[in-house]
Design an enzyme around this catalytic site. Sequence first.
Site, PDB file in Angstrom:
ATOM      1  N   ASN A   9       0.865  -1.184   0.000  1.00 31.88           N
ATOM      2  CA  ASN A   9       0.000   0.000   0.000  1.00 31.88           C
ATOM      3  C   ASN A   9       0.905   1.238   0.000  1.00 31.88           C
ATOM      4  O   ASN A   9       1.541   1.540   1.008  1.00 31.88           O
ATOM      5  CB  ASN A   9      -0.878  -0.033   1.263  1.00 31.88           C
ATOM      6  CG  ASN A   9      -1.695   1.228   1.427  1.00 31.88           C
ATOM      7  OD1 ASN A   9      -1.842   2.024   0.499  1.00 31.88           O
ATOM      8  ND2 ASN A   9      -2.240   1.416   2.623  1.00 31.88           N
ATOM      9  N   LYS A  11       0.094   4.319  -0.233  1.00 30.56           N
ATOM     10  CA  LYS A  11      -0.530   5.496   0.402  1.00 30.56           C
ATOM     11  C   LYS A  11      -0.302   6.754  -0.465  1.00 30.56           C
ATOM     12  O   LYS A  11      -0.229   6.653  -1.678  1.00 30.56           O
ATOM     13  CB  LYS A  11      -0.002   5.670   1.820  1.00 30.56           C
ATOM     14  CG  LYS A  11      -0.028   4.374   2.623  1.00 30.56           C
ATOM     15  CD  LYS A  11       0.216   4.587   4.077  1.00 30.56           C
ATOM     16  CE  LYS A  11       0.274   3.227   4.760  1.00 30.56           C
ATOM     17  NZ  LYS A  11       0.317   3.307   6.190  1.00 30.56           N
ATOM     18  N   HIS A  94      -9.155   0.670   5.220  1.00 31.04           N
ATOM     19  CA  HIS A  94      -7.859   0.937   5.851  1.00 31.04           C
ATOM     20  C   HIS A  94      -8.053   1.866   7.053  1.00 31.04           C
ATOM     21  O   HIS A  94      -8.876   2.778   7.016  1.00 31.04           O
ATOM     22  CB  HIS A  94      -6.887   1.559   4.839  1.00 31.04           C
ATOM     23  CG  HIS A  94      -5.478   1.563   5.352  1.00 31.04           C
ATOM     24  ND1 HIS A  94      -5.023   2.513   6.228  1.00 31.04           N
ATOM     25  CD2 HIS A  94      -4.454   0.706   5.151  1.00 31.04           C
ATOM     26  CE1 HIS A  94      -3.763   2.244   6.538  1.00 31.04           C
ATOM     27  NE2 HIS A  94      -3.389   1.153   5.889  1.00 31.04           N
ATOM     28  N   GLU A  96      -6.456   4.296   8.121  1.00 29.84           N
ATOM     29  CA  GLU A  96      -6.291   5.743   7.850  1.00 29.84           C
ATOM     30  C   GLU A  96      -7.556   6.317   7.220  1.00 29.84           C
ATOM     31  O   GLU A  96      -7.905   7.477   7.460  1.00 29.84           O
ATOM     32  CB  GLU A  96      -5.050   5.959   6.968  1.00 29.84           C
ATOM     33  CG  GLU A  96      -3.772   5.743   7.772  1.00 29.84           C
ATOM     34  CD  GLU A  96      -2.590   5.211   6.989  1.00 29.84           C
ATOM     35  OE1 GLU A  96      -2.587   5.304   5.741  1.00 29.84           O
ATOM     36  OE2 GLU A  96      -1.661   4.684   7.629  1.00 29.84           O
ATOM     37  N   GLU A 166      -5.021  -5.516  10.600  1.00 31.33           N
ATOM     38  CA  GLU A 166      -4.004  -4.495  10.792  1.00 31.33           C
ATOM     39  C   GLU A 166      -4.218  -3.790  12.136  1.00 31.33           C
ATOM     40  O   GLU A 166      -4.994  -2.825  12.204  1.00 31.33           O
ATOM     41  CB  GLU A 166      -4.078  -3.468   9.671  1.00 31.33           C
ATOM     42  CG  GLU A 166      -3.838  -4.047   8.296  1.00 31.33           C
ATOM     43  CD  GLU A 166      -3.276  -2.988   7.363  1.00 31.33           C
ATOM     44  OE1 GLU A 166      -2.143  -3.150   6.914  1.00 31.33           O
ATOM     45  OE2 GLU A 166      -3.967  -1.984   7.111  1.00 31.33           O
ATOM     46  N   GLY A 172       2.742   1.777  10.723  1.00 33.11           N
ATOM     47  CA  GLY A 172       3.655   2.914  10.558  1.00 33.11           C
ATOM     48  C   GLY A 172       4.356   3.307  11.847  1.00 33.11           C
ATOM     49  O   GLY A 172       4.954   4.377  11.930  1.00 33.11           O
ATOM     50  N   SER A 212       3.870  -2.696  10.172  1.00 34.54           N
ATOM     51  CA  SER A 212       5.331  -2.675  10.306  1.00 34.54           C
ATOM     52  C   SER A 212       6.007  -3.998   9.926  1.00 34.54           C
ATOM     53  O   SER A 212       6.961  -4.424  10.572  1.00 34.54           O
ATOM     54  CB  SER A 212       5.736  -2.242  11.713  1.00 34.54           C
ATOM     55  OG  SER A 212       5.248  -0.935  11.973  1.00 34.54           O
TER      56      SER A 212
HETATM   57  C1  PEP Z   1      -0.480  -0.167   6.174  1.00 31.40           C
HETATM   58  O1  PEP Z   1      -0.594   1.027   6.036  1.00 31.40           O
HETATM   59  O2  PEP Z   1      -1.357  -0.923   5.761  1.00 31.40           O
HETATM   60  C2  PEP Z   1       0.705  -0.679   6.862  1.00 31.40           C
HETATM   61  C3  PEP Z   1       0.701  -1.906   7.281  1.00 31.40           C
HETATM   62  O3  PEP Z   1       1.740   0.208   7.035  1.00 31.40           O
HETATM   63  P1  PEP Z   1       3.191  -0.125   7.647  1.00 31.40           P
HETATM   64  O4  PEP Z   1       3.684  -1.389   6.985  1.00 31.40           O
HETATM   65  O5  PEP Z   1       4.041   1.060   7.293  1.00 31.40           O
HETATM   66  O6  PEP Z   1       3.021  -0.306   9.108  1.00 31.40           O
END
Ligand code: PEP
Length: 249
Positions: A9, A11, A94, A96, A166, A172, A212
């Site tokens: 992703n 973003k 997601h 966000e 998630e 992040g 992450s």
């Molecule tokens: C995400 O935004 O779906 C995500 C998992 O981000 P990150 O890997 O940076 O934690």
Amino acid sequence: MRKKIVAGNWKMNNDLVATNTLISELIKKEKTTNAEVMIAPAFVNLLEASKLLKYSSIIVAAQNMHFAENGAYTGEISAAMLKSIGVNTVILGHSERREYFSEDDNLLKQKIDKALDEHMKIIFCFGEKWEDRSVDNHFIVVENQIKNALFHLENENWESIVLAYEPVWAIGTGQTASPEQAQEMHAFIRNLVKKHYNSTISEEVSILYGGSVKPENAKEIFGKNDVDGGLIGGAALNADNFMAIVNAF
Ligand code: PEP
């Protein structure tokens, strides 16, 4: 058979030139793998990505879409628009989008229904915040997110659904759920699907972990029985890191 999937992703990162560069690097590093590989660039670069990846097995996905057919929704993108440029997969829910754009279960349900009507594949994201986990509410939060958005679906719809757990506290932040925490939640989710539907559907649905994931921890997380791959944010912006995660299978 349940698919292994690694999805990046991107973003709100990478302009047209950077999109071109990263995709060219991914194509150069692409190897035969037993995982399905996807990337989700920004809307404006999806057409370019689709063209560049026409002869690659890497699938292009969108990060979002609107639920309406078309009309007065300034700034939005429809399923038909995505499909018209060869994008048949969409990430929905997601954290966000939930957090910064107030997307709730009811809105997500409408988006899911529209995507399914348009025969699109959906990566549906959900996960608890730290404040939920810290008081042991994580299972109930996840259960409600899944029930509210997905449990009205017909059995056959599940062929088009990929689940992505998630935990918000791991996105992040550099803080990853332990492989055991991921496995515990994934097993819970699979059992939830089994109870509401049946074991064929629960065994077939891919459940990705996101939060992450890096080359250093991917192998251990993906090694867990109920973890079928990952949704990758930050590490997907670097071709070496992303491909190392893909190759962790
Ligand atoms: C995400 O935004 O779906 C995500 C998992 O981000 P990150 O890997 O940076 O934690």
